[in-house]
Design a protein around this motif. Structure first.
Motif, short mmCIF file in Angstrom:
data_model
loop_
_atom_site.label_atom_id
_atom_site.label_comp_id
_atom_site.label_asym_id
_atom_site.label_seq_id
_atom_site.Cartn_x
_atom_site.Cartn_y
_atom_site.Cartn_z
N ASP A 4 36.78 6.66 111.72
CA ASP A 4 37.01 7.69 112.74
C ASP A 4 37.01 7.08 114.13
N ALA A 5 36.09 6.15 114.40
CA ALA A 5 36.03 5.52 115.71
C ALA A 5 37.27 4.68 115.99
N VAL A 6 37.70 3.91 114.99
CA VAL A 6 38.91 3.10 115.17
C VAL A 6 40.12 4.00 115.38
N ALA A 7 40.24 5.05 114.55
CA ALA A 7 41.38 5.96 114.68
C ALA A 7 41.38 6.64 116.04
N SER A 8 40.21 7.03 116.52
CA SER A 8 40.11 7.69 117.82
C SER A 8 40.53 6.74 118.94
N ASN A 9 40.08 5.49 118.88
CA ASN A 9 40.44 4.53 119.92
C ASN A 9 41.94 4.21 119.90
N LEU A 10 42.53 4.18 118.71
CA LEU A 10 43.97 3.96 118.62
C LEU A 10 44.73 5.14 119.23
N GLN A 11 44.30 6.35 118.90
CA GLN A 11 44.97 7.55 119.41
C GLN A 11 44.96 7.56 120.94
N LYS A 12 43.82 7.21 121.52
CA LYS A 12 43.67 7.29 122.98
C LYS A 12 44.15 6.04 123.69
N GLY A 13 44.44 4.97 122.93
CA GLY A 13 44.75 3.71 123.58
C GLY A 13 43.55 3.13 124.28
N ALA A 14 42.37 3.35 123.71
CA ALA A 14 41.11 2.88 124.30
C ALA A 14 40.82 1.47 123.80
N PHE A 15 41.18 0.48 124.60
CA PHE A 15 41.03 -0.91 124.21
C PHE A 15 40.30 -1.71 125.29
N ARG A 16 39.67 -2.78 124.86
CA ARG A 16 39.18 -3.80 125.78
C ARG A 16 40.25 -4.89 125.82
N LEU A 17 40.79 -5.17 126.99
CA LEU A 17 41.85 -6.15 127.15
C LEU A 17 41.25 -7.42 127.75
N VAL A 18 41.39 -8.53 127.03
CA VAL A 18 40.79 -9.79 127.48
C VAL A 18 41.90 -10.81 127.75
N GLY A 28 38.08 12.27 117.34
CA GLY A 28 39.48 12.01 117.65
C GLY A 28 40.15 13.18 118.33
N ASN A 29 41.49 13.09 118.44
CA ASN A 29 42.24 14.16 119.10
C ASN A 29 42.22 15.45 118.30
N ASP A 30 42.08 15.36 116.99
CA ASP A 30 42.04 16.53 116.11
C ASP A 30 40.69 16.60 115.42
N PRO A 31 40.20 17.81 115.14
CA PRO A 31 38.89 17.93 114.48
C PRO A 31 38.91 17.36 113.07
N SER A 32 37.81 16.74 112.69
CA SER A 32 37.69 16.19 111.34
C SER A 32 36.23 16.20 110.94
N ILE A 33 36.01 16.16 109.63
CA ILE A 33 34.65 16.19 109.10
C ILE A 33 34.63 15.41 107.79
N THR A 34 33.57 14.63 107.57
CA THR A 34 33.47 13.79 106.39
C THR A 34 32.12 14.02 105.72
N ALA A 35 32.14 14.15 104.40
CA ALA A 35 30.91 14.32 103.62
C ALA A 35 30.27 12.95 103.40
N ILE A 36 28.99 12.84 103.72
CA ILE A 36 28.28 11.56 103.64
C ILE A 36 27.19 11.63 102.58
N ILE A 37 27.20 10.65 101.68
CA ILE A 37 26.08 10.40 100.77
C ILE A 37 25.43 9.11 101.25
N GLU A 38 24.14 9.15 101.55
CA GLU A 38 23.49 7.98 102.14
C GLU A 38 23.10 6.92 101.12
N ASP A 39 22.77 7.32 99.89
CA ASP A 39 22.28 6.34 98.92
C ASP A 39 22.80 6.66 97.52
N PRO A 40 23.69 5.80 96.99
CA PRO A 40 24.33 4.67 97.67
C PRO A 40 25.36 5.18 98.66
N LYS A 41 25.50 4.48 99.77
CA LYS A 41 26.33 4.94 100.87
C LYS A 41 27.77 5.14 100.41
#
Length: 359
Positions: A141-155, A258-271
């Motif tokens: 989700d974080a990677v997808a969000s950064n791609l959508q917004k063009g949120a990059f660190r440029l070095v 991200g730009n659109d709402p999303s939700i993910t079901a999480i099982i912690e153990d095993p992840k």
């Protein structure tokens, strides 16, 4: 190259005289690039839980020298140039901006395909190799969000930072949003026998830190339901039933940013993350086979066979086994408005929850 052109490093052995090392420059730009890929934590504000590849292809643009992705989904694009290149300052800036504009709006799947072309494994698996506790759903989700917004660190990685490059970094820092940071990285180099020395100096980090922090507000469960309802009230009813049914069984729901709402079901153990619901123009539920690996291949097989046995859903899971379960096929919510089909999907999705509880 004269001593004055070197990195300003002097060496001596024992009580001998101080002298310039045998090598005082990189072999070529590929040499600098390879060092950064091998140890991406050399990049500014990048930690050891980061993976990198070289020459990642950007459609209609070219290939980025180095692309690094941290465990929290931050994306760094790095271009390498040496001072002997007469157009070092302007060329490197134009290239990194072109790559950033070419990647803005890309989907995770598109980025992951480009990553796989430069690595033996997908991006999530690469990240998990350095971060064993990686939460794949949050990472995706974080990677997808950064791609959508063009949120990059440029070095801009060079062997020498000059005043012109400093001015360019200052200008871009003043006139870009907080989603984009521009930093110059000077990596002076020397070698003597088997000993290598690098002297890093960074310019622009403080300028980047002065920008306002990124908006990290997350969507809510109600936002996901509302988006589905806006598309079609029946779709909203389907999403509501799925989330309410599994609510008592999930350890938590991860809500996207991200730009659109999303939700993910999480099982912690095993992840693991059995499914996600994405509220784009077409509302879908993705069955996250790729993120069930810790539950074992038997669970993936059983879930796939159950879905293959549902006529309406079978076409959506074609090719999953052939891809070694590295897929997250999306099923349109529109295909689940028949109560019988929805019942069968819910029953199939119970499989990973049952196995997690059994373990």
């Amino acid at each position: 190259m004269s001593q004055n052109d070197g990195p300003g490093i002097l060496l001596r052995h024992g009580e001998g005289p101080w002298r310039a090392p045998d090598v005082v420059h990189y072999l070529d730009e590929a040499h600098l690039q390879a060092l950064l890929v091998a140890q991406p934590s050399l990049l500014p504000e990048v930690d050891e839980f980061t993976v990198a590849v070289s020459e990642l292809h950007v459609p209609e643009t070219g290939s980025v020298d180095v692309v690094a992705v941290s465990a929290d989904g931050d994306i760094t694009l790095c271009e390498c140039k040496l001072a002997k290149n007469s157009e070092i300052r302007r060329t490197i800036v134009g290239q990194v901006l072109a790559y950033a504009s070419g990647l803005e709006g890309a989907t995770f799947e598109e980025f992951d395909r480009a990553w796989r072309q430069r690595s033996d494994v997908g991006l999530a698996e690469s990240a998990a190799s350095t971060s064993p506790d990686l939460n794949e759903a949050e990472f995706l989700d974080a990677v997808a969000s950064n791609l959508q917004k063009g949120a990059f660190r440029l070095v801009l990685a060079v062997d020498r930072i000059d005043r012109e490059l400093q001015r360019i970094v200052e200008y871009l820092s003043r006139h870009t949003t907080s989603d984009t940071t521009v930093v110059a990285l000077e990596m002076r180099y020397a070698a003597e026998g088997e000993v290598e020395v690098m002297v890093p100096r960074v310019y622009g980090v403080e300028l980047a830190r002065q920008k306002r922090p990124r908006d990290t507000n997350r969507w809510t469960k109600d936002d996901v339901i509302e988006r589905a309802t806006q598309v079609d009230p029946e779709h909203g009813a389907v999403v509501t039933r799925i989330l309410n049914h599994f609510g008592p069984r999930v350890d938590r729901y991860y809500l996207g940013r991200g730009n659109d709402p999303s939700i993910t079901a999480i099982i912690e153990d095993p992840k693991s993350q059995p499914f996600s619901i994405w509220g784009a123009k077409t509302v879908t539920i993705s069955v996250n086979f790729e993120y069930l690996v810790r539950l074992g291949r038997d669970v993936q097989n059983a879930l796939l066979e159950r879905l293959r046995g549902i006529d309406v859903l079978a076409p959506h899971v074609v090719g999953v086994a052939e891809a070694d379960y590295r897929k997250r096929p999306g099923i349109p919510i529109a295909d689940l408005t028949d109560p019988g089909v929805l019942d069968q999907l819910i029953s199939a999705l119970e499989i990973p929850f049952d196995m997690a509880e059994a373990q």
